[in-house]
Design a protein around this motif. Structure first.
Motif, mmCIF file in Angstrom:
data_model
loop_
_atom_site.group_PDB
_atom_site.id
_atom_site.type_symbol
_atom_site.label_atom_id
_atom_site.label_comp_id
_atom_site.label_asym_id
_atom_site.label_seq_id
_atom_site.Cartn_x
_atom_site.Cartn_y
_atom_site.Cartn_z
ATOM 1 N N ALA A 92 0.706 -1.075 0.235
ATOM 2 C CA ALA A 92 -0.197 -0.165 -0.137
ATOM 3 C C ALA A 92 1.230 1.322 0.273
ATOM 4 O O ALA A 92 0.596 1.904 -0.801
ATOM 5 C CB ALA A 92 -0.773 0.067 1.097
ATOM 6 N N ALA A 93 1.830 1.410 1.147
ATOM 7 C CA ALA A 93 2.835 2.220 0.594
ATOM 8 C C ALA A 93 3.772 2.711 -0.249
ATOM 9 O O ALA A 93 4.172 3.688 -1.077
ATOM 10 C CB ALA A 93 3.780 2.543 2.153
ATOM 11 N N THR A 94 3.659 1.401 -0.335
ATOM 12 C CA THR A 94 4.785 1.817 -2.582
ATOM 13 C C THR A 94 3.743 2.143 -3.341
ATOM 14 O O THR A 94 4.103 3.021 -4.090
ATOM 15 C CB THR A 94 5.753 0.360 -2.906
ATOM 16 N N ARG A 95 2.571 1.353 -3.801
ATOM 17 C CA ARG A 95 1.229 2.057 -4.424
ATOM 18 C C ARG A 95 1.272 3.293 -4.265
ATOM 19 O O ARG A 95 0.836 4.690 -5.156
ATOM 20 C CB ARG A 95 0.254 1.354 -4.050
ATOM 21 N N ALA A 96 1.154 4.575 -2.814
ATOM 22 C CA ALA A 96 0.483 5.394 -2.830
ATOM 23 C C ALA A 96 1.856 6.816 -3.415
ATOM 24 O O ALA A 96 1.536 7.304 -3.723
ATOM 25 C CB ALA A 96 0.518 5.925 -1.469
ATOM 26 N N LEU A 97 3.558 6.119 -3.262
ATOM 27 C CA LEU A 97 4.309 6.842 -3.428
ATOM 28 C C LEU A 97 4.350 7.142 -5.197
ATOM 29 O O LEU A 97 4.554 7.581 -5.733
ATOM 30 C CB LEU A 97 5.858 6.044 -2.805
ATOM 31 N N LEU A 98 4.311 5.410 -5.697
ATOM 32 C CA LEU A 98 4.445 5.676 -7.348
ATOM 33 C C LEU A 98 2.965 6.177 -7.593
ATOM 34 O O LEU A 98 3.281 6.408 -9.087
ATOM 35 C CB LEU A 98 5.251 4.471 -7.329
ATOM 36 N N ALA A 99 2.032 6.126 -6.949
ATOM 37 C CA ALA A 99 0.492 6.365 -8.055
ATOM 38 C C ALA A 99 0.852 8.212 -8.399
ATOM 39 O O ALA A 99 0.906 8.949 -9.031
ATOM 40 C CB ALA A 99 -0.478 6.296 -7.145
ATOM 41 N N ILE A 100 1.864 9.043 -7.281
ATOM 42 C CA ILE A 100 2.309 10.434 -7.255
ATOM 43 C C ILE A 100 2.577 10.369 -7.896
ATOM 44 O O ILE A 100 3.440 11.348 -9.654
ATOM 45 C CB ILE A 100 2.622 10.438 -5.666
ATOM 46 N N VAL A 101 3.864 9.777 -8.489
ATOM 47 C CA VAL A 101 4.741 9.764 -9.823
ATOM 48 C C VAL A 101 4.388 9.371 -10.722
ATOM 49 O O VAL A 101 4.811 10.132 -11.909
ATOM 50 C CB VAL A 101 5.887 8.590 -9.303
ATOM 51 N N GLN A 102 3.509 8.169 -11.081
ATOM 52 C CA GLN A 102 2.966 8.073 -12.420
ATOM 53 C C GLN A 102 2.080 9.556 -12.736
ATOM 54 O O GLN A 102 2.317 9.885 -13.920
ATOM 55 C CB GLN A 102 1.700 7.281 -12.415
#
Length: 242
Positions: A104-114
């Motif tokens: 979940a935390a990694t997904r939230a981080l990469l969602a911003i980047v994407q």
């Protein structure tokens, strides 16, 4: 009686199909953390080579050579990369267990980047309006059915690939070299696909670097970076073994 028969015949006849429902408009791309001036393409990127310049002609010739020499396996990889414009493009380095549904935390981080990478590349394309290779030379085929003629510079795929890889290199420094090599190979797939010139993906690297550098300066992003690192380490993501 005649009226009843006519009504019965009409009701049994083939009726015109109802109109197809209108496609929902694509959601507008918006920046998550950055501001437009921070990813201003006119400030960050040089204009692409002119079509009739020596460099422009050389890039086109390079794509012709790639098309003649590419192996079936490399083309298959390019098609896979084309279809995976999301964090799954990191799987060749991070492995099949790099599963966003369980991170979940990694997904939230990469969602911003994407999101910010998508906005940045799309805004840049509108500025430069460079023709795709196949729009310059009809003999060049593309494996991307969603290509639009004036959207070559920079590459959206490559901007995302470099942005994700740079971010994950900060999360997992022991994987930095492999992640950045993956970003280079992912960008090269765009040339194998016939979708981009070399300078398109070079511009993508510059844009992604500027974008991620600006994100890294945000305390909120640093907090999400730390949360992703802690999440991966808690799940046994040790270095350099993983």
């Amino acid at each position: 009686m005649l009226i009843a028969i006519a009504v019965a015949l009409w009701s049994g006849a083939a009726q015109p199909a109802p109109p197809a429902p209108a496609l929902a408009p694509k959601p507008k791309k918006v920046l998550q953390l950055l501001e437009p001036p921070e990813v201003d393409a006119e400030r960050l990127l040089p204009p692409p080579p002119a079509e009739d310049s020596e460099r422009g002609k050389a890039e086109l010739e390079a794509l012709r050579r790639i098309a003649l020499s590419v192996t079936p396996s490399r083309m298959e990889q390019a098609r896979w990369d084309d279809e995976h414009e999301d964090p799954s493009m990191l799987a060749p380095v991070l492995g099949a267990d790099f599963d966003m549904t369980r991170l979940a935390a990694t997904r939230a981080l990469l969602a911003i980047v994407q999101a910010d990478a998508s906005y940045s590349a799309t805004a840049a394309k509108k500025v430069f309006q460079r023709k795709r290779p196949w729009a310059v030379d009809g003999s060049i085929k593309t494996c991307d059915p969603n290509d639009k003629p004036l959207t070559s510079y920079p590459s959206g795929h490559a901007t995302l690939g470099y942005s994700l890889s740079l971010t994950m290199a900060a999360v997992l420094p022991g994987k930095a070299q492999a992640l950045l090599a993956r970003a280079d190979d992912y960008a090269y797939s765009r040339q194998v696909c016939g979708s981009h010139f070399a300078s398109d993906t070079q511009a993508s690297q510059a844009l992604a670097t500027a974008m991620v550098t600006a994100l890294m300066a945000r305390p909120e992003f640093q907090g999400k970076l730390a949360a992703a690192r802690a999440e991966l380490m808690a799940k046994g993501w040790t270095e350099p073994g993983r």
